[in-house]
Write a protein that holds these residues in place. Sequence first.
Motif, short mmCIF file in Angstrom:
data_model
loop_
_atom_site.label_atom_id
_atom_site.label_comp_id
_atom_site.label_asym_id
_atom_site.label_seq_id
_atom_site.Cartn_x
_atom_site.Cartn_y
_atom_site.Cartn_z
N ASN A 55 63.63 53.22 -11.53
CA ASN A 55 64.91 52.73 -11.02
C ASN A 55 65.55 53.72 -10.06
O ASN A 55 66.12 53.33 -9.03
N ARG A 56 65.45 55.02 -10.36
CA ARG A 56 66.03 56.03 -9.47
C ARG A 56 65.30 56.07 -8.14
O ARG A 56 65.93 56.17 -7.08
N LYS A 59 68.04 59.13 0.78
CA LYS A 59 66.86 59.59 0.06
C LYS A 59 67.05 61.02 -0.43
O LYS A 59 67.26 61.94 0.35
N ILE A 60 66.98 61.20 -1.73
CA ILE A 60 66.94 62.53 -2.33
C ILE A 60 65.50 62.80 -2.71
O ILE A 60 64.88 62.06 -3.46
N ALA A 61 64.94 63.88 -2.21
CA ALA A 61 63.50 64.09 -2.29
C ALA A 61 63.01 64.43 -3.68
O ALA A 61 61.91 64.02 -4.08
N ALA A 62 63.76 65.22 -4.44
CA ALA A 62 63.21 65.75 -5.68
C ALA A 62 64.21 65.66 -6.82
O ALA A 62 64.85 66.63 -7.18
N ALA A 63 64.34 64.48 -7.40
CA ALA A 63 65.27 64.32 -8.53
C ALA A 63 64.68 63.39 -9.58
O ALA A 63 65.37 62.64 -10.23
N TYR A 64 63.35 63.46 -9.73
CA TYR A 64 62.66 62.48 -10.56
C TYR A 64 61.72 63.21 -11.51
O TYR A 64 60.59 63.54 -11.17
#
Length: 270
Positions: A132-133, A142-147
């Motif tokens: 979902n994120r 777009k946030i590259a690295a939050a997963y």
Amino acid sequence: MHTYTVTERDVTQAWVAACNKLDRKDNPDRTGLHTVVRIADPTSDDPAFRAELDRLRSARGLWPLETVASTLFPAALAARSAGSDELAERYRQMYQIIKRYPGNHRGTYFGRLVSYPAVSKSGVDQLGTVINRLRAQAAGTKIAAAYEIDLSAATDADTDTDTDTGEAGADLLVHTAGKDNSYIGFPCLSHISLQLDRDRRVHAAALYRNHFMFERAYGNYLGLGRLLAYIAQQAELACGSLTVVAGHARLDGPITQLRPLLTGTSRFAA
């Protein structure tokens, strides 16, 4: 200290390159520290090579590579599920039965993804949250690295040893001092980090404490690649590359029988 970094196109080439980096005269233990394996297309491998590797594994009583891969991603169940929510729910319903199988009494990696140990009895569905994120971020800023997906927990504190010794490690806010006393065994995969690039591709980095190359690594590469592809597909994105970091890697197994495969001199080791 022996270490290496390899970058290859598919799972087969990456696994062979990593094993050859460990099988050196100046590395008699065939071990490495802080090893890095990058796979450009983690959804692809050589089926003929995999079949021959499975033949060698079967002769030594090891699980088929498909079984190893399924602990990270149950592809058959996913194919029969309408989406990630249904997949997670169906797996949770089966989880207590799955835990009864040899080597699974502390859980499975995919179980940690869809039912991560938490305050609630049902656990946390990390898989659905990550999908979902990613979908939301791809549609907007777009946030590259939050997963992030964590696979180790404070509940992994018992000291017994099971048959899942293919990996081993620790990650930020995962290991609990005074409670995590098991030196080997599940969970050896500590963490998965997902990154979204500007071309709408999802890349993954997986951290292992320890990786046994013959017993587990090839199957783990397959499972991680399939998991990454599924996450990307569910988030309506493209599948990117896979990077696997092992704090400690070891080329285990029947090295004399493996060498013809590793050198390409024969597909049918004696």
